[in-house]
Design a protein around this motif. Structure first.
Motif, PDB file in Angstrom:
ATOM      1  N   UNK A 136       0.825  -1.221   0.000  1.00 28.57           N
ATOM      2  CA  UNK A 136       0.000   0.000   0.000  1.00 28.57           C
ATOM      3  C   UNK A 136       0.849   1.257   0.000  1.00 28.57           C
ATOM      4  N   UNK A 137       2.021   1.220   0.642  1.00 36.14           N
ATOM      5  CA  UNK A 137       2.863   2.416   0.799  1.00 36.14           C
ATOM      6  C   UNK A 137       3.820   2.625  -0.368  1.00 36.14           C
ATOM      7  N   UNK A 138       4.319   1.501  -0.979  1.00 34.25           N
ATOM      8  CA  UNK A 138       5.481   1.641  -1.857  1.00 34.25           C
ATOM      9  C   UNK A 138       5.247   1.273  -3.322  1.00 34.25           C
ATOM     10  N   UNK A 139       4.443   0.255  -3.616  1.00 36.79           N
ATOM     11  CA  UNK A 139       4.463  -0.298  -4.967  1.00 36.79           C
ATOM     12  C   UNK A 139       3.798   0.628  -5.983  1.00 36.79           C
ATOM     13  N   UNK A 140       4.332   0.603  -7.203  1.00 36.47           N
ATOM     14  CA  UNK A 140       3.690   1.264  -8.345  1.00 36.47           C
ATOM     15  C   UNK A 140       3.359   0.242  -9.433  1.00 36.47           C
ATOM     16  N   UNK A 141       3.548  -1.043  -9.134  1.00 33.98           N
ATOM     17  CA  UNK A 141       3.169  -2.117 -10.049  1.00 33.98           C
ATOM     18  C   UNK A 141       1.713  -2.477  -9.737  1.00 33.98           C
ATOM     19  N   UNK A 142       0.802  -1.747 -10.374  1.00 36.90           N
ATOM     20  CA  UNK A 142      -0.589  -1.810  -9.952  1.00 36.90           C
ATOM     21  C   UNK A 142      -1.217  -3.183 -10.170  1.00 36.90           C
ATOM     22  N   UNK A 143      -0.963  -3.780 -11.316  1.00 37.30           N
ATOM     23  CA  UNK A 143      -1.584  -5.073 -11.604  1.00 37.30           C
ATOM     24  C   UNK A 143      -1.076  -6.150 -10.655  1.00 37.30           C
ATOM     25  N   UNK A 185      -3.909   3.822  -6.606  1.00 37.26           N
ATOM     26  CA  UNK A 185      -4.053   3.321  -7.968  1.00 37.26           C
ATOM     27  C   UNK A 185      -5.049   4.165  -8.753  1.00 37.26           C
ATOM     28  N   UNK A 186      -6.164   4.556  -8.109  1.00 42.53           N
ATOM     29  CA  UNK A 186      -7.169   5.380  -8.779  1.00 42.53           C
ATOM     30  C   UNK A 186      -6.570   6.722  -9.192  1.00 42.53           C
ATOM     31  N   UNK A 187      -5.775   7.318  -8.310  1.00 44.33           N
ATOM     32  CA  UNK A 187      -5.150   8.603  -8.629  1.00 44.33           C
ATOM     33  C   UNK A 187      -4.175   8.460  -9.799  1.00 44.33           C
TER      34      UNK A 187
END
Length: 409
Positions: A136-143, A185-187
Motif C-alpha cells: 500500500x505504501x510503496x508499490x507502483x506495479x498496480x496489476x 491506484x485510482x489517482x
C-alpha cells in the motif's frame, strides 16, 4: 473330536473356541475332517488378526484421525467379541486395548498441534498484514500489487482463526492497507489520458497498415504480417473506449477481407485435389475389407501395400483429410490388435496359467460333488443347498476358463 490350544471340534461337529471366560461355540463343521474345520476357523481368526495388524500399522505409520481410529477399534472389538473363529481372541482384545490408549495419546497430540497451529496462524496473519502495508505504501506495479493483495486475502482466509480481539485488529489494518492501495491506484490512472492518446496514435498506424494489406494475394507473408500486427495491437495498451471500439472494427474488417479471400482461394485449390480424394476413398474401401482380421501377418502385408499407394496418391482437400486418415488409422489399429492377440496366443506362460486355472477348478468341482453327495446322504438340506450353489458358480467359472484355454489352441 479334534483340538488345538485355542479350540476344538466336538464329535457332533460343533466348533468351540477357548477364552478366558471359558469355551464358546463358534460354529459347526460337517464338510470334512475335524482338522479341516479347525483350520477353517483358524483362518477366520487370522483374518481378524490381519485387520488388527493393519489398524496398528495405520495408527503408527499414518496420521489417522483419532475419531476414525476409535470407530475402527470399536468395530473390531465387536468383531472379536462375537468372532466365529479359533485363536487367541483375548490377545487380540488386548492389542485393541493398547490401541485405545494410543488414541487417547493421539488426541492430546492433536490438541497440542491445534494450539501450535493457532500460534503459527497469528504469525502468518501478522506477516500478511505487514506485506499488505508495504504494498500500500510503496508499490507502483498496480496489476501485480492488486493481485498480490487478493492473494494475501486468500492466505488470510486459509489460515487458522486466532483469538477474536487480535483477529479484528489485524483485519482492520489489512483492510486499511487495501483501501490505501486502491486510492493510490485510482489517482494514478486518473492521469492516463495522455498515455491513452499515445495508444490511439499507435493503433491508428496499425489499422492503416492492415487496411493497406487487405487486397494482398501474397497469402503466407501477408498472414504473417497480420499476426504481427495483432501482437502489436495487443501490446500497445488500451485507448479510450470509443476510440478502441472504432479502431478495432476497422482493423478486424481489414483482416476479415484478406482471410476470406484467402479461404476462397484455398477452397478452389481443395477442389482441384478431389481426384486424389477419390483414389484414397477407394484405397480406404480396400483397406476396410481386411477387417475382421483373421490372418495378422497377411493383413499387415496387404496394409503395407495400401499405405504405399496412399502416400503416392498425394494430398486431399482439408475438409476430407481427417475422415480419410481416421478411417485408415482404424484399420491399422485393428491389424495391430490382431498382431498382439496372435502374440498372446503363442505365449506358453499364459497358456500354462490358463491350464492351471482349469485344473484347479476341476479339482474344486470334484471336491464339491463329493461334499454334495455326502450331505445329500445325511439329509442335511442346508449343506446340500450351499454345495449346489458353490458347484453352479465353479462350473460357470470352469466354462469361462476352458474358453480362455481354447483360445491358445
Amino acid at each position: 473330536m479334534s483340538t488345538d490350544p485355542w479350540g476344538r471340534v466336538d464329535d457332533d461337529g460343533t466348533v468351540y473356541v477357548r477364552t478366558a471366560e471359558g469355551e464358546r461355540a463358534v460354529g459347526s463343521w460337517q464338510a470334512g475332517k475335524p482338522e479341516e474345520g479347525l483350520a477353517f476357523y483358524r483362518r477366520k481368526f487370522d483374518e481378524l488378526a490381519t485387520q488388527v495388524e493393519l489398524l496398528e500399522q495405520r495408527m503408527r505409520g499414518t496420521d489417522l484421525p483419532p475419531a476414525q481410529a476409535e470407530a475402527n477399534i470399536v468395530k473390531l472389538r465387536e468383531a472379536v467379541a462375537d468372532a466365529h473363529a479359533v485363536g487367541d481372541l483375548g490377545a487380540l482384545a488386548g492389542r485393541l486395548d493398547s490401541l485405545t490408549e494410543l488414541v487417547a495419546r493421539r488426541r492430546e497430540e492433536v490438541k497440542a498441534a491445534r494450539d501450535h497451529a493457532r500460534a503459527e496462524a497469528k504469525s502468518v496473519k501478522e506477516r500478511i498484514v505487514a506485506e499488505a502495508e508495504r504494498i500500500a505504501d510503496d508499490t507502483t506495479h498496480w496489476k501485480s500489487g492488486g493481485e498480490r493483495l487478493r492473494q494475501l486475502v486468500e492466505e488470510w482466509k486459509a489460515a487458522e482463526r486466532i483469538d477474536r480481539a487480535t483477529e479484528a485488529t489485524l483485519w482492520k489494518r489489512l483492510s486499511a492497507a487495501r483501501t490505501a492501495f486502491a486510492k493510490r491506484r485510482k489517482a494514478y490512472f486518473a492521469g492516463l489520458d495522455e498515455q491513452r492518446e499515445g495508444v490511439r496514435a499507435a493503433k491508428e498506424r496499425i489499422v492503416a497498415e492492415a487496411e493497406a494489406l487487405a487486397d494482398s494475394t501474397d497469402w503466407a507473408n501477408t498472414a504473417a504480417v497480420y499476426r504481427d500486427l495483432m501482437r502489436q495491437w495487443k501490446s500497445a495498451g488500451r485507448a479510450s473506449r470509443e476510440a478502441e471500439d472504432e479502431l478495432w472494427t476497422r482493423f478486424k474488417s481489414a483482416q476479415d477481407q484478406f482471410f476470406q479471400a484467402r479461404s476462397a482461394v484455398f477452397a478452389e485449390r481443395d477442389a482441384s485435389l478431389a481426384a486424389n480424394a477419390e483414389v484414397k476413398e477407394q484405397l480406404l474401401i480396400e483397406a476396410e475389407k481386411i477387417m475382421p482380421v483373421t490372418d495378422a501377418r497377411g493383413a499387415r502385408s496387404t496394409l503395407r501395400g495400401i499405405l504405399e499407394r496412399w502416400e503416392a496418391a498425394g494430398p486431399v482437400p482439408r475438409d476430407m483429410r481427417d475422415r480419410l486418415e481416421g478411417g485408415l488409422r482404424k484399420v491399422d489399429e485393428a491389424v495391430r490388435r490382431a498382431e498382439e492377440a496372435e502374440w498372446k496366443r503363442s505365449n506358453p506362460e499364459a497358456r500354462a496359467r490358463a491350464q492351471d486355472t482349469v485344473n484347479q477348478l476341476r479339482r474344486s468341482i470334484e471336491q464339491l460333488e463329493a461334499r454334495l453327495a455326502k450331505a445329500g446322504a445325511a439329509g442335511r438340506e442346508k449343506d446340500v443347498k450351499e454345495a449346489e450353489e458353490a458347484l453352479a458358480a465353479r462350473r460357470s467359472w470352469l466354462q469361462e476358463a476352458e474358453r480362455t484355454l481354447a483360445e491358445f489352441s
